[in-house]
Design a protein around this motif. Structure first.
Motif, mmCIF file in Angstrom:
data_model
loop_
_atom_site.group_PDB
_atom_site.id
_atom_site.type_symbol
_atom_site.label_atom_id
_atom_site.label_comp_id
_atom_site.label_asym_id
_atom_site.label_seq_id
_atom_site.Cartn_x
_atom_site.Cartn_y
_atom_site.Cartn_z
ATOM 1 N N THR A 79 -36.681 -18.900 -50.087
ATOM 2 C CA THR A 79 -37.653 -19.664 -49.360
ATOM 3 C C THR A 79 -38.480 -18.623 -48.612
ATOM 4 N N VAL A 80 -40.023 -18.784 -48.601
ATOM 5 C CA VAL A 80 -40.490 -18.084 -47.756
ATOM 6 C C VAL A 80 -41.479 -18.809 -46.819
ATOM 7 N N LYS A 81 -41.150 -18.413 -45.599
ATOM 8 C CA LYS A 81 -41.559 -19.650 -44.311
ATOM 9 C C LYS A 81 -42.331 -18.731 -43.393
ATOM 10 N N GLY A 133 -46.805 -24.635 -40.318
ATOM 11 C CA GLY A 133 -46.709 -23.164 -41.099
ATOM 12 C C GLY A 133 -46.396 -23.856 -42.556
ATOM 13 N N THR A 134 -46.153 -22.855 -43.018
ATOM 14 C CA THR A 134 -46.148 -22.993 -44.761
ATOM 15 C C THR A 134 -44.747 -22.587 -45.126
ATOM 16 N N GLN A 135 -44.229 -23.463 -46.179
ATOM 17 C CA GLN A 135 -42.965 -22.943 -46.725
ATOM 18 C C GLN A 135 -43.070 -22.987 -48.232
ATOM 19 N N VAL A 136 -42.788 -22.093 -48.849
ATOM 20 C CA VAL A 136 -42.902 -21.969 -50.398
ATOM 21 C C VAL A 136 -41.567 -21.707 -50.839
ATOM 22 N N VAL A 137 -41.198 -22.516 -51.682
ATOM 23 C CA VAL A 137 -39.799 -22.572 -52.371
ATOM 24 C C VAL A 137 -39.664 -22.187 -53.834
ATOM 25 N N LEU A 138 -39.321 -20.972 -54.236
ATOM 26 C CA LEU A 138 -39.179 -20.485 -55.444
ATOM 27 C C LEU A 138 -37.884 -20.511 -56.176
#
Ligand SMILES: Nc1ncnc2c1ncn2[C@@H]1O[C@H](COP(=O)(O)OP(=O)(O)O)[C@@H](O)[C@H]1O
Ligand SMILES: Nc1ncnc2c1ncn2[C@@H]1O[C@H](COP(=O)(O)OP(=O)(O)O)[C@@H](O)[C@H]1O
Lengths: 149, 112, 149, 112
Positions: A79-81, A133-138
């Motif tokens: 997870t990139v937050k 903000g943004t949260q990208v879950v890979l």
């Protein structure tokens, strides 16, 4: 299967630190038994997400990126937050950002980040909420060469 | 922070007989993108030489680097000058294929 | 000189993850321009502090270790924190834990951790407070080969 | 977590003519200490062979590993059997000197 474990990394949202995220990814993914190729794929995907936080989330004053590695026997979830500005992922952008059907003079630079994340991971989820903000879950699933008994 | 960028990424240019080859090594990412652009700028502008980059020792590239390659391709194309890649590692070729930049590097007789 | 920057790492207090701390140390210290030898020294010192949190802080139920890398142009400060049981660092233990004046049959195993941290870093501070766990602060100054103008 | 320990640390034993050499490679740390003890146990107990470890490919050791070496030294000493180290990398020799374990590895004629 062992219980889930988590490694959390907080670092400045600057280009200088993205390689530190790749180092952690390498260390954790190789420990889990991912193949060389899977690790290289994940390195790119995670860097794309971090690059976006570095480039778009914050203004001049800067900010932080949090990267959470969720480890279990089945898959690695990264997870990139950031807590920067939010955005709307346009449908067109995620539909056809590649160059496959384009001539060189029609090509515009940019927009490949999310495309690569999607192509390189098993699952990509993006949440960008106003003020949060943004949260990208890979997610990448661990494919074993030998099945465990 | 004093970043030792040279440990991380390096671009070495070899010029001879109307041809320049830039040998890249290390990781071409966002942090070194300005350095790479700086190295390439004067070479890209010179339409008299054939320009190539050798990627044999390049360990990593992402959309930042691919974006720069794309803008070089566009610039060279508009000048009617060549730009090619040599010795592309498997993992990087995979990204070139995925994004579709690969076809622009095809030998001229094959391109549309 | 750029402002201070911080990288924070939170990970399970198990032996399996100490190498991840070393990877981060390597990445950050080499970025700062530390020599190979200094980096190897710091790897050992930081691992000693982490090993202690893994071995002594928590019981069966486990816990977390937090490692904070404080970066500036002058020095690297690494803080290793746990929230486990506290302890009193005995004077004798930190005075003469080495084997230099001992015969093999007199040697007892253990007690080298803090000695190595002290020998390998420029500064070591330990705070272990009842109910608050342990915090070890390790500092290494950056010695430049060329002086900056 | 399924740790791929073999990538990290490896101990390979070569036995011949009354002598066993254990070649260590990778990082000898807390996580692999049990594996290292397991490899050494049967060898340490055999007082008929000369026992050595070769550290040429060992990249890392800390007080965990040094503690194990010390307990092997004590065990071998009490059995009047030999235990030596070969090809110690500079950084590891530095730790051996710092902790004082180095003198126990000195050739027997030099020890007190
Ligand atoms: N973390 C983020 N914060 C704010 N905006 C973002 C973030 N990530 C992506 N975006 C927006 O989404 C767009 C598409 O991103 P991407 O697919 O990675 O392509 P590129 O970065 O090349 O534009 C970006 O141009 C940006 O406007
Ligand atoms: N994080 C910690 N939590 C609780 N106790 C600790 C911690 N760190 C060190 N100690 C105590 O201090 C002692 C000395 O530590 P050290 O010098 O590293 O040697 P060793 O680990 O070999 O005993 C340990 O044996 C332990 O009792």
């Amino acid at each position: 299967m062992k219980a889930d474990q988590t490694v959390t990394l907080n670092l400045p949202a600057t280009a200088d630190y993205v390689d530190i995220v790749r180092l952690n990814l390498y260390g954790i993914a190789s420990k889990m038994g991912f193949s060389y190729e899977d690790i290289e794929d994940m390195k790119v995907a995670v860097s794309e997400a971090c690059n976006n936080s570095v480039l778009y989330a914050y203004g001049q004053e800067g900010g932080l990126v949090e990267v959470v590695f969720g480890v279990n026997g089945e898959e690695l979830t990264i997870t990139v937050k950031d807590e920067g500005v939010s955005f709307a992922l346009s449908q067109e952008a995620s539909d056809a950002p590649t160059l496959h059907n384009k001539e060189l003079h029609d090509v515009e630079i940019g927009g490949l980040g999310f495309y690569l994340m999607q192509a390189l991971m098993d699952d990509v989820r993006v949440a960008s909420e106003s003020g949060k903000g943004t949260q990208v879950v890979l997610t990448k699933r661990l494919t074993r060469s030998e099945e465990k008994v | 922070m004093t970043t030792n960028k040279n440990d991380k990424f390096n671009a070495r240019t070899v010029s001879e007989e109307g041809r320049s080859i830039v040998y890249l090594s290390g990781e071409l990412d966002l942090s070194v993108a300005p350095d790479f652009r700086l190295v390439m700028e004067p070479l890209v502008g010179d339409s008299d030489v054939d320009l190539a980059i050798n990627l044999k020792e390049l360990k990593y590239i992402d959309s930042t680097g691919i974006g720069i390659l794309l803008s070089i391709l566009k610039a060279r194309h508009s000048m009617n000058a060549s730009f090619s890649v040599e010795e592309v590692p498997t993992q990087i070729q995979k990204l070139f294929d995925m994004t579709g930049i690969a076809k622009f590097f095809e030998p001229q007789e094959n391109s549309q």
